[in-house]
Design a protein around this motif. Structure first.
Motif, PDB file in Angstrom:
ATOM      1  N   LYS A   1      -1.029   7.573  -2.432  1.00 56.47           N
ATOM      2  CA  LYS A   1      -1.690   6.268  -2.683  1.00 56.47           C
ATOM      3  C   LYS A   1      -0.899   5.251  -3.564  1.00 56.47           C
ATOM      4  O   LYS A   1       0.315   5.773  -3.679  1.00 56.47           O
TER       5      LYS A   1
ATOM      6  N   ASP B   1      -7.759   3.882  -5.114  1.00 57.75           N
ATOM      7  CA  ASP B   1      -7.010   3.420  -4.309  1.00 57.75           C
ATOM      8  C   ASP B   1      -5.795   3.143  -4.921  1.00 57.75           C
ATOM      9  O   ASP B   1      -4.540   3.204  -4.515  1.00 57.75           O
TER      10      ASP B   1
ATOM     11  N   LYS C   1       0.883  -1.236  -0.110  1.00 59.74           N
ATOM     12  CA  LYS C   1       0.008   0.099   0.056  1.00 59.74           C
ATOM     13  C   LYS C   1       0.824   1.313   0.090  1.00 59.74           C
ATOM     14  O   LYS C   1       2.032   1.203   0.684  1.00 59.74           O
ATOM     15  N   ASN C   2       0.586   2.241  -0.947  1.00 60.08           N
ATOM     16  CA  ASN C   2       0.938   3.571  -0.904  1.00 60.08           C
ATOM     17  C   ASN C   2       2.521   3.582  -1.521  1.00 60.08           C
ATOM     18  O   ASN C   2       3.320   4.373  -1.133  1.00 60.08           O
TER      19      ASN C   2
END
Length: 472
Positions: free
Chosen positions: A175, A147, A33-34
């Motif tokens: 993101k 996302d 994530k990110n």
């Protein structure tokens, strides 16, 4: 890696279009994530297919794709679909927004500012410059606040300022983002890791680190694998010679020979399945049409007649009208091209190609020597094999379309080259070879390019700074 920090997981995912076109074979990897991850691989390795799998447009034959619960995916594609070019900017956004509300116009303006694009919402998409369309594609992808953001060749058509703005945007992006690009310096500015798609093994290799470090790591691994296989090959060859000498002279010797054969079989299994380094196109030469006299006369006083050997670089920021000017020159609106001259044109959107033709038909149509074998030989220089040539141009990747244009130039023997962002969609490994061929071309050249490294290799360019389309 913590399980709850993973937003994308491919678990032994396999996908193939048919028995002869395998794309992924039990691909396994994760994306945190990110993070911002780059996808690299040869043309046809499956980069765009992987994006379609993430978007749910394709379904794997086996294996599982896990996205974090509720994770949404948005994509900034390479090009705006032809059927959407006639829409206004606001109507273009409406195609991706369900339940469009009156207040959404203000939100569109805000997201356009994020990507540094200020255009009237009523403006027709077709009237935007290539760089403005690139920004519009990104804004369209960002509007739904996904996302996971997928970027497919986002620097195409962007000038230096546009690339710098996009780089800053990604460095500060909060993101998950996955990028396909052939622009190595751009990728190295922000990449957390690389997913390498191998066109031969159909596997996905995952690497951590910036782009240049990963490239060095891949090259080092390739060299180690080559050395290991070479050692095993030598050993296998020596033992085969020993087996042949043993023959069947006794039971003991036959048993020894059998054990050696078993050892050889085990060693063959231990040989590393080699990934092939990205292939590059072969050196090529663009013949110039033999012609005496002027090639082109510009209708505006800012220009001049152009003869063999003249070279003009048109410069200016995105949106000033460079591509519009080139199109008007090709169409004869702002220039008088000698009717005997064959024009070699590379456009940003490949509008010079007939998508209903096969690649072979496209090459044969422009070839001055109508010999199929020569067409196949020239195409092979650009990694376009017989199977690719039999496909409709519409089904080719953007990179293959770009290489097809250069193969057309070889066969066409043009009297002038008009090049609008000639590095777009082209793997950076091919660019030095293309630059060398363009530089050796004897006819006149009119060119627009944002890639300074490419421009710097083309000698004797006269520069024209376009400050306003009206002025020219």
């Amino acid at each position: 890696m913590a399980q709850d920090n993973v937003i994308i997981r491919f678990d032994k995912v396999s996908y193939q279009y048919n028995e002869k076109k395998v794309i992924l074979d039990e691909a396994t990897f994760t994306v945190r994530k990110n993070s911002i991850v780059t996808i690299m691989g040869q043309n046809g390795a499956g980069k765009s297919t992987l994006f379609k799998l993430l978007l749910g447009k394709l379904t794997p034959q086996s294996g599982k794709i896990h996205l974090e619960n509720g994770a949404s995916v948005g994509i900034s594609e390479q090009m705006i679909a032809h059927e959407k070019l006639s829409l206004s900017v606001v109507d273009y956004f409406r195609t991706g927004i369900s339940g469009f509300r009156p207040g959404d116009e203000g939100n569109i303006v805000k997201i356009l500012r994020v990507v540094n694009l200020e255009v009237p919402l009523e403006k027709e998409v077709a009237q935007l410059s290539g760089g403005q369309k690139a920004r519009l594609l990104l804004a369209f992808a960002l509007f739904s606040n996904p996302d996971i953001l997928l970027l497919d060749e986002p620097t195409n058509n962007l000038d230096k300022a546009g690339i710098e703005h996009l780089t800053d945007f990604l460095i500060n992006y909060q993101k998950t983002c996955i990028v396909i690009s052939h622009d190595a310096p751009f990728l190295n500015s922000f990449t957390d890791g690389v997913l390498n798609l191998d066109a031969q093994t159909h596997k996905v290799e995952q690497f951590a680190g910036n782009y240049y470090d990963v490239m060095e790591e891949i090259a080092a691994k390739l060299k180690r694998d080559q050395l290991q296989n070479a050692r095993l090959e030598r050993s296998i060859k020596e033992r085969f010679e020993k087996v042949n000498k043993l023959g069947g002279k006794s039971v003991q010797m036959s048993q020894l020979a059998r054990r050696i054969r078993e050892d050889i079989a085990e060693d063959r299994e231990d040989m590393v399945e080699m990934r092939k380094d990205d292939k590059t196109i072969s050196d090529f030469f663009i013949p110039s049409q033999e012609f005496a006299g002027y090639v082109i006369r510009m209708s505006k006083p800012s220009f001049r007649e152009m003869y063999k050997g003249d070279r003009l670089l048109i410069k200016g920021p995105n949106g000033i009208g460079k591509s519009t000017l080139l199109k008007s020159i090709v169409s004869g609106q702002t220039a008088d091209i000698n009717p005997k001259i064959r024009v070699g044109y590379y456009s940003q959107d490949f509008s010079e190609l007939d998508y209903s033709q096969t690649a072979f038909e496209s090459l044969m149509n422009v070839a001055q020597v109508k010999e199929p074998q020569r067409v196949y030989a020239v195409a092979a220089k650009f990694l376009l094999n017989g199977a690719i040539l039999n496909n409709k141009i519409a089904s080719l990747s953007e990179g293959q379309k770009g290489l097809l244009c250069y193969a057309r130039f070889m066969l066409q023997e043009p009297g002038i080259l008009i090049l609008d962002e000639p590095t777009n969609h082209i793997n950076f490994r091919h660019l030095p070879i293309i630059a060398k061929a363009v530089n050796k071309y004897a006819g006149p050249i009119i060119m627009v390019s944002h890639m300074e490294e490419f421009v710097d290799t083309i000698e004797d360019l006269t520069e024209l700074e376009l400050t306003s389309w009206i002025d020219y």
